[in-house]
Scaffold this motif. Structure first.
Motif, PDB file in Angstrom:
ATOM      1  N   HIS A 187       0.854  -1.199   0.000  1.00 33.44           N
ATOM      2  CA  HIS A 187       0.000   0.000   0.000  1.00 33.44           C
ATOM      3  C   HIS A 187       0.882   1.237   0.000  1.00 33.44           C
ATOM      4  CE1 HIS A 187      -3.138   2.743   2.143  1.00 33.44           C
ATOM      5  NE2 HIS A 187      -3.122   2.942   0.834  1.00 33.44           N
ATOM      6  N   LEU A 202       0.753   5.316  -0.002  1.00 29.90           N
ATOM      7  CA  LEU A 202      -0.100   6.461   0.308  1.00 29.90           C
ATOM      8  C   LEU A 202       0.627   7.732  -0.100  1.00 29.90           C
ATOM      9  CD1 LEU A 202      -2.586   7.767   1.601  1.00 29.90           C
ATOM     10  CD2 LEU A 202      -1.512   7.446   3.838  1.00 29.90           C
ATOM     11  N   GLN A 210      -5.627   7.873  10.465  1.00 35.67           N
ATOM     12  CA  GLN A 210      -5.143   6.594   9.961  1.00 35.67           C
ATOM     13  C   GLN A 210      -4.685   5.669  11.084  1.00 35.67           C
ATOM     14  OE1 GLN A 210      -5.300   5.558   6.488  1.00 35.67           O
ATOM     15  NE2 GLN A 210      -6.729   7.186   7.008  1.00 35.67           N
ATOM     16  N   ALA A 256       0.031   1.593   5.957  1.00 32.25           N
ATOM     17  CA  ALA A 256       0.724   1.889   4.697  1.00 32.25           C
ATOM     18  C   ALA A 256       2.163   1.397   4.774  1.00 32.25           C
ATOM     19  CB  ALA A 256       0.697   3.384   4.399  1.00 32.25           C
ATOM     20  N   VAL A 288       4.723   6.114   2.561  1.00 31.05           N
ATOM     21  CA  VAL A 288       4.028   7.403   2.546  1.00 31.05           C
ATOM     22  C   VAL A 288       4.927   8.375   1.796  1.00 31.05           C
ATOM     23  CG1 VAL A 288       3.143   9.341   3.889  1.00 31.05           C
ATOM     24  CG2 VAL A 288       2.795   6.999   4.706  1.00 31.05           C
TER      25      VAL A 288
END
Length: 258
Positions: A68, A70, A131, A136, A139
């Protein structure tokens, strides 16, 4: 009509809103007359033209298989498109404060939202505070106003929130632009009592400072290990990370000016 005259006309017609300017094979995003916010090759829209964007992809030196990613700041979507095309197993979330920027996504050939990609019209400072931990792997901070880095994204609370949401092997990448000093006190406060390290570098042509927040990484063995990783990554991606690694420096004291 000359390019300068066309630009001045578009600037006037924009009424202070973001606008797009085409010159030969180049498409650029502007907020005003001062800076290019993003640049795209019309014939190769997924290519990273600006060296600072290639440098931000240096997170691969620390985390090569993110699940993931972000991103804060959409701009012309250079980083979004590159990650979307090259990391098909990764989910990508993009936060953009300005609806006018999101409205230009088709002109920059940014893929439509799907199961892997979501562009959210949101205040990143508020969004990051909500969050959860470990939400994540990467970032990426690249949120700018017309005058430079957005002030609300340079606070201690914001950096703490970004670090809090990272997975154990996660990486925070921050584009500090060409004036990192204003962010230093906030970063120092955010890192008090933590085991985060910061490695920073400068890109060869744009002079942007790019900071990588990582855990661990023995400074004594860092450079040869990471150079080896960079050479392998350069065989897969057109990022020229091997050229970037020699410029990496460990931030030891926040009283130092980067």
């Amino acid at each position: 009509m000359t390019n300068l005259n066309r630009f001045e006309l578009l600037l006037h017609e924009s009424g202070g809103k973001p606008f797009v300017f085409d010159h030969d094979d180049m498409r650029t995003l502007h907020f005003d007359h001062q800076y290019i916010q993003s640049a795209m090759s019309i014939s190769a829209p997924d290519k990273l033209l600006l060296s600072y964007t290639r440098a931000m992809m240096g997170f691969l030196l620390f985390q090569a298989a993110p699940k993931h990613i972000l991103m804060v700041g959409l701009g012309g979507g250079s980083l979004v498109k590159y990650c979307y095309r090259n990391f098909p197993a990764a989910r990508i979330t993009v936060l953009e404060l300005h609806a006018e920027v999101i409205a230009l996504r088709d002109q920059f050939m940014i893929p439509a939202d799907d199961q892997r990609l979501q562009v959210i019209h949101a205040d990143a400072a508020a969004y990051m505070q909500a969050q959860q931990e470990n939400s994540a792997d990467i970032v990426m901070l690249d949120g700018f106003s017309a005058d430079g880095p957005a002030s609300e994204l340079s606070t201690s609370d914001f950096y703490k929130a970004c670090l809090h949401c990272l997975a154990p092997q996660g990486v925070l990448v921050s584009n500090l632009w060409d004036r990192p000093t204003p962010a230093v006190p906030a970063i120092a406060q955010a890192l008090l009592g933590t085991d985060w390290r910061i490695w920073w570098c400068r890109t060869e042509d744009s002079h942007n400072y790019i900071a990588f927040f990582v855990k661990g990484n023995d400074a004594g063995v860092f450079r040869p290990v990471v150079l080896n990783r960079a050479q392998k990554l350069d065989q897969r991606f057109d990022l020229r990370l091997s050229e970037l690694v020699p410029s990496f420096q460990l931030v030891k004291h926040f009283s130092e000016e980067a």
